[in-house]
Scaffold this active site. Structure first.
Site, PDB file in Angstrom:
ATOM      1  N   GLY A 290     -12.033   7.309   5.589  1.00 43.23           N
ATOM      2  CA  GLY A 290     -13.212   8.154   5.741  1.00 43.23           C
ATOM      3  C   GLY A 290     -14.489   7.438   6.099  1.00 43.23           C
TER       4      GLY A 290
ATOM      5  N   GLY B 183      -9.540   9.017   9.203  1.00 41.65           N
ATOM      6  CA  GLY B 183     -10.019   9.097  10.572  1.00 41.65           C
ATOM      7  C   GLY B 183     -11.141  10.069  10.841  1.00 41.65           C
TER       8      GLY B 183
ATOM      9  N   LYS C 160       0.867  -1.168   0.000  1.00 41.14           N
ATOM     10  CA  LYS C 160       0.000   0.000   0.000  1.00 41.14           C
ATOM     11  C   LYS C 160       0.906   1.221   0.000  1.00 41.14           C
ATOM     12  CE  LYS C 160      -3.375   2.669   2.621  1.00 41.14           C
ATOM     13  NZ  LYS C 160      -4.129   2.816   3.885  1.00 41.14           N
TER      14      LYS C 160
END
Length: 261
Positions: free
Chosen positions: A187, A160, A99
Site C-alpha cells: 500500500g 499495489g 513470507k
C-alpha cells in the site's frame, strides 16, 4: 548507536525490505536493491528458475553481498499450497525465512486470515522463521504471535493501490500489543509514508510497487531508504506531544511589561 532489528534470531541493520516483482527488468531490480541498502528481499517461488536465466531472480540476487532472500508463497490459494511453496522455497534458497502470503481472490488480493493462520502453525512447527502478510487485524496479529510467528506484516492498504497507511488506526493497536516486530507490507506509495510508519512505531516496512512502478526505480529506492531512516530516527528521538490548543514556543518575557515608563 547501534540500532539492530532482530527477527527470529536474524539481525538486520536496514529496516527497509524489498519485493522483487513488477520491475521492468532484472537490471532495474538489482539497481534498486543496491540503492535501497536493504538486507532482505522477498522472491516468489516462480522466480527461482535456474534453467531460464531471463526469468530467474535467484542467481542475480544470490550474488549480492549482505542481502538475504525471503521466499514468499504468493500464488498459494490455501494453507496446503502455501506450505508446499514454503518447503520448495527453503530447499531452493537455503533460507529459513518465509513470507507467508495467501490471497486467493485476484480482484482485491486481500490476505485470507483463516488459511494464513493454519499455514503459520504448520510452518512454525517445521522450523521456518514465519513472517505472515495479514489484514490489519489486531486479534489475528496476536494469535499469529502466540503460535510462534517471528513478526507480523499488516497491510497499509491493498497491494499495489498506493493508498498509503489507510489502516493506520489498526496498525497502531497491533504495535501497542505486539511482542514481535511489526512490518507494514503493501500500500505504501511515497517515502513520506514509510517515514510515518516508522514514526508511529513500526519496526520495518516492505516496499515493492512504489519502487518498481516509479519513473526512476533506483532513485526511488534511495528515497525510501532515507525516509525509513528518518522515521526511525524520529521515533527514537521522541516526538513532541500533540495539543488541542496553541502553545507558544517563546513565552512572553518580563521586559515587555516591566520596562521603564
Amino acid at each position: 548507536m547501534s540500532d539492530i532489528l532482530q527477527i527470529g534470531g536474524q539481525e538486520f541493520g536496514s529496516r527497509l525490505f524489498l519485493g522483487t516483482g513488477k520491475f521492468s527488468s532484472t537490471k532495474a531490480m538489482i539497481e534498486s536493491v543496491k540503492a535501497s541498502g536493504t538486507e532482505l528481499v522477498t522472491v516468489a517461488l516462480r522466480r527461482f528458475n535456474r534453467d531460464q536465466a531471463e526469468d530467474d531472480l535467484y542467481g542475480p540476487l544470490a550474488e549480492l553481498k549482505n542481502v538475504r532472500l525471503m521466499p514468499n508463497t504468493s500464488g498459494a490459494m490455501n494453507a496446503k499450497e502455501a506450505i508446499r511453496a514454503a518447503m520448495l522455497g527453503r530447499e531452493l534458497s537455503k533460507s529459513p525465512i518465509v513470507k507467508l502470503e495467501i490471497h486467493p481472490n485476484p480482484h482485491h488480493l486481500l490476505p485470507d486470515a483463516i488459511e494464513t493462520y493454519e499455514a503459520a502453525i504448520e510452518l512454525v512447527k517445521q522450523g521456518f522463521i514465519v513472517l505472515p502478510y495479514i489484514p490489519a487485524d489486531p486479534v489475528l496479529a496476536k494469535r499469529l504471535e502466540d503460535v510462534g510467528c517471528a513478526a507480523v506484516m499488516p497491510l497499509g492498504a491493498a497491494i499495489g493501490t498506493g493508498k498509503g497507511l489507510s489502516t493506520a488506526g489498526m496498525i497502531k493497536i497491533i504495535i501497542r500489543d505486539a511482542n514481535v516486530p511489526v512490518i507494514v507490507d503493501a500500500g505504501l506509495r511515497a517515502p513520506s509514508e514509510a517515514a510515518c510508519a516508522m514514526e508511529m512505531g513500526c519496526d520495518a516496512v516492505l516496499v515493492n510497487s512504489a519502487i518498481a512502478a516509479a519513473a526512476h526505480p533506483a532513485a526511488m529506492a534511495a528515497a525510501f531508504k532515507t525516509g525509513v531512516e528518518a522515521g526511525r530516527a524520529a521515533r527514537l528521538a521522541g516526538l513532541m506531544p500533540t495539543s488541542e490548543v496553541a502553545v507558544a514556543s517563546s513565552p512572553l518575557t518580563s521586559f515587555l511589561s516591566n520596562g521603564d515608563s
